[in-house]
Design an enzyme around this catalytic site. Structure first.
Site, PDB file in Angstrom:
ATOM      1  N   LYS A 117       0.810  -1.219   0.000  1.00  0.00           N
ATOM      2  CA  LYS A 117       0.000   0.000   0.000  1.00  0.00           C
ATOM      3  C   LYS A 117       0.842   1.267   0.000  1.00  0.00           C
ATOM      4  O   LYS A 117       0.355   2.338  -0.351  1.00  0.00           O
ATOM      5  CB  LYS A 117      -0.964  -0.006   1.185  1.00  0.00           C
ATOM      6  CG  LYS A 117      -2.019  -1.097   1.037  1.00  0.00           C
ATOM      7  CD  LYS A 117      -3.306  -0.811   1.747  1.00  0.00           C
ATOM      8  CE  LYS A 117      -4.349  -1.829   1.295  1.00  0.00           C
ATOM      9  NZ  LYS A 117      -5.655  -1.645   1.818  1.00  0.00           N
TER      10      LYS A 117
ATOM     11  N   LYS B  24      -4.968  -9.660  -5.612  1.00  0.00           N
ATOM     12  CA  LYS B  24      -6.126  -9.948  -4.767  1.00  0.00           C
ATOM     13  C   LYS B  24      -7.271  -9.005  -5.124  1.00  0.00           C
ATOM     14  O   LYS B  24      -7.050  -7.818  -5.352  1.00  0.00           O
ATOM     15  CB  LYS B  24      -5.703  -9.725  -3.307  1.00  0.00           C
ATOM     16  CG  LYS B  24      -6.759 -10.036  -2.278  1.00  0.00           C
ATOM     17  CD  LYS B  24      -6.279  -9.615  -0.894  1.00  0.00           C
ATOM     18  CE  LYS B  24      -6.438  -8.137  -0.672  1.00  0.00           C
ATOM     19  NZ  LYS B  24      -7.394  -7.737   0.366  1.00  0.00           N
TER      20      LYS B  24
ATOM     21  N   LYS C 210     -11.105  -3.781  -2.445  1.00  0.00           N
ATOM     22  CA  LYS C 210     -12.045  -2.651  -2.519  1.00  0.00           C
ATOM     23  C   LYS C 210     -11.389  -1.442  -3.153  1.00  0.00           C
ATOM     24  O   LYS C 210     -11.998  -0.732  -3.938  1.00  0.00           O
ATOM     25  CB  LYS C 210     -12.473  -2.254  -1.100  1.00  0.00           C
ATOM     26  CG  LYS C 210     -13.433  -3.181  -0.454  1.00  0.00           C
ATOM     27  CD  LYS C 210     -13.915  -2.553   0.851  1.00  0.00           C
ATOM     28  CE  LYS C 210     -13.503  -3.385   2.046  1.00  0.00           C
ATOM     29  NZ  LYS C 210     -12.275  -2.981   2.708  1.00  0.00           N
TER      30      LYS C 210
HETATM   31  N1  AQP Z   1      -9.865 -11.010  -2.256  1.00  0.00           N
HETATM   32  C1  AQP Z   1     -10.204 -11.499  -1.069  1.00  0.00           C
HETATM   33  N2  AQP Z   1     -10.492 -12.820  -0.925  1.00  0.00           N
HETATM   34  C2  AQP Z   1     -10.840 -13.339   0.292  1.00  0.00           C
HETATM   35  N3  AQP Z   1     -10.951 -12.555   1.412  1.00  0.00           N
HETATM   36  C3  AQP Z   1     -10.690 -11.244   1.300  1.00  0.00           C
HETATM   37  N4  AQP Z   1     -10.707 -10.219   2.183  1.00  0.00           N
HETATM   38  C4  AQP Z   1     -10.366  -9.072   1.566  1.00  0.00           C
HETATM   39  N5  AQP Z   1     -10.115  -9.305   0.270  1.00  0.00           N
HETATM   40  C5  AQP Z   1     -10.308 -10.650   0.071  1.00  0.00           C
HETATM   41  C6  AQP Z   1     -11.085 -10.372   3.585  1.00  0.00           C
HETATM   42  O1  AQP Z   1     -12.137  -9.437   3.834  1.00  0.00           O
HETATM   43  C7  AQP Z   1     -12.007  -8.917   5.147  1.00  0.00           C
HETATM   44  C8  AQP Z   1     -12.084  -7.424   5.090  1.00  0.00           C
HETATM   45  O2  AQP Z   1     -10.901  -6.835   4.860  1.00  0.00           O
HETATM   46  P1  AQP Z   1     -10.623  -5.289   5.141  1.00  0.00           P
HETATM   47  O3  AQP Z   1     -11.684  -4.424   4.638  1.00  0.00           O
HETATM   48  O4  AQP Z   1     -10.321  -5.081   6.563  1.00  0.00           O
HETATM   49  O5  AQP Z   1      -9.305  -5.032   4.351  1.00  0.00           O
HETATM   50  P2  AQP Z   1      -8.613  -5.784   3.206  1.00  0.00           P
HETATM   51  O6  AQP Z   1      -8.247  -7.165   3.600  1.00  0.00           O
HETATM   52  O7  AQP Z   1      -7.469  -4.894   2.829  1.00  0.00           O
HETATM   53  O8  AQP Z   1      -9.745  -5.821   2.106  1.00  0.00           O
HETATM   54  P3  AQP Z   1      -9.765  -5.149   0.706  1.00  0.00           P
HETATM   55  O9  AQP Z   1     -11.029  -5.515   0.047  1.00  0.00           O
HETATM   56  O10 AQP Z   1      -8.511  -5.438  -0.034  1.00  0.00           O
HETATM   57  O11 AQP Z   1      -9.863  -3.617   1.055  1.00  0.00           O
HETATM   58  P4  AQP Z   1      -8.903  -2.398   0.789  1.00  0.00           P
HETATM   59  O12 AQP Z   1      -8.679  -2.343  -0.673  1.00  0.00           O
HETATM   60  O13 AQP Z   1      -9.703  -1.240   1.316  1.00  0.00           O
HETATM   61  O14 AQP Z   1      -7.649  -2.627   1.559  1.00  0.00           O
HETATM   62  C9  AQP Z   1     -10.704  -9.483   5.724  1.00  0.00           C
HETATM   63  O15 AQP Z   1     -11.000 -10.598   6.537  1.00  0.00           O
HETATM   64  C10 AQP Z   1      -9.947  -9.929   4.502  1.00  0.00           C
HETATM   65  O16 AQP Z   1      -9.059 -10.975   4.767  1.00  0.00           O
END
Ligand code: AQP
Length: 337
Positions: A121, A202, A205
């Site tokens: 990030k 991955k 969001k």
């Molecule tokens: N691609 C994925 N596959 C399976 N699990 C996923 N998680 C996130 N992406 C995937 C799981 O969703 C939960 C929420 O995560 P978060 O919002 O705390 O942050 P993150 O893991 O960083 O999720 P994102 O979607 O990638 O968000 P951004 O882009 O905002 O950082 C966690 O349990 C994560 O493991």
């Protein structure tokens, strides 16, 4: 040190950041696990809004407030039962920030620089805020505050849970037994769903907010889902056996498996002789079977704002009572307060 809330019911804590609309990866990696396990544990599910502040240029105060409500409504819409679980907003329980400071003081900087999510990030940014580096300590505070036994997450968060355990161990070593050591719990299928546009990264969001066709969002209508899935990257072949398939096809098979819960050999047999077009249509079908009822319930929760706010206030009160007891212990251990 307090023990497990009840010998038979482990304490469960998990959360999602309200950074943008949740996607199917968040659903299978986190939310669906919570629903499946909600009767086994003493559960706290948190909308972790303080985590959504790590990139100051992207903070939109009004948008964030709305996103918090939307994510909370999604928690209930996927099937989290409000009377059986504690659902709350992180910033409504002040102890999260207090514990973060105390944990910061025992966190070696090198541990944070090693986090792969921080590396990813911060890459290419001209200026990187302290919050982005400190994110895993806030996450450790979230978990340790509630004497958590289990943290159901997708596999991108496993390193942060390991750090939480290391921090708890270090704290206990320095100040005496204070924290319980939590464990990450991964879903049976779908621990890492990849981007439809790029199966090497991955599904996320933050990318979905910028790139059309990267993710299937939980609030997408059928037209958007179909467009994203039909455009998903595959290859020029016809290989539909998971082990031999290319990353894009494997990802579609993984989504299909995660949403149907069926064994891969059964899915491979069903799709024998089919082409990628047929696989994609099948994926659209199971995605919509999941999203249609979920979106209906989501609208009901969003339409009754007073009730949603009441549920969140009630959750915050219950969470705060646990957090206050932990903080008494932590302050006493460190000689403050
Ligand atoms: N691609 C994925 N596959 C399976 N699990 C996923 N998680 C996130 N992406 C995937 C799981 O969703 C939960 C929420 O995560 P978060 O919002 O705390 O942050 P993150 O893991 O960083 O999720 P994102 O979607 O990638 O968000 P951004 O882009 O905002 O950082 C966690 O349990 C994560 O493991």
């Amino acid at each position: 040190m307090s023990t497990t809330p009840s010998a038979a019911r482990p304490r469960v804590f998990s959360g999602v950041q309200p950074t943008s609309t949740l996607h199917i990866g968040n659903y299978v990696g986190a939310l669906r696990q919570w629903v499946e396990q909600q009767h086994e544990g003493d559960n706290l599910f948190c909308v972790v809004d303080l985590h959504a502040l790590t990139v100051p240029e992207e903070i939109d105060p009004e948008g964030l407030r709305e996103a918090v409500r939307s994510v909370a409504a999604l928690y209930f819409a996927v099937g989290i039962e409000p009377d059986k679980n504690t659902v709350f907003v992180q910033s409504h329980v002040r102890e999260h920030t207090e514990l973060t400071w105390l944990l910061n003081c025992v966190t070696p900087l090198g541990w944070l620089y090693r986090m792969t999510q921080f590396k990813a990030k911060s890459e290419g940014r001209e200026s990187v805020g302290t919050g982005l580096l400190d994110y895993p300590v806030l996450m450790a505070a979230d978990i340790l505050l509630y004497d958590t036994d289990r943290v159901p997450v997708g596999d991108d968060q496993v390193q942060h849970i390991e750090l939480t355990r290391d921090l708890a161990t270090r704290f206990n070593h320095l100040f005496g037994e204070t924290f319980k050591l939590p464990k990450a719990v991964l879903p049976r299928f779908g621990a890492r769903i990849m981007g439809l546009d790029d199966p090497e990264v991955k599904m996320s969001k933050s990318i979905a907010a910028k790139v059309d066709g990267h993710a299937i969002n939980l609030l997408d209508d059928e037209k958007r889902v179909r467009k994203a899935v039909m455009a998903a990257v595959t290859d020029s072949g016809r290989e539909l056996r998971f082990e031999h398939a290319s990353p894009g096809v494997r990802n579609l098979l993984a989504i299909y498996q995660a949403l149907t819960g069926r064994p891969m050999p059964e899915i491979e047999a069903e799709l024998e002789g089919a082409g990628y077009g047929q696989l994609k249509k099948a994926v659209v079908g199971v995605v919509m079977d999941t999203l249609t009822p979920l979106q209906q319930r989501y609208r009901e929760f969003m339409d009754d704002r007073a009730e949603l706010d009441r549920l969140l206030a009630d959750g915050a009160e219950r969470a705060a009572a646990i957090a206050a007891r932990t903080m008494e212990r932590v302050r006493a251990a460190m000689g403050v307060g």
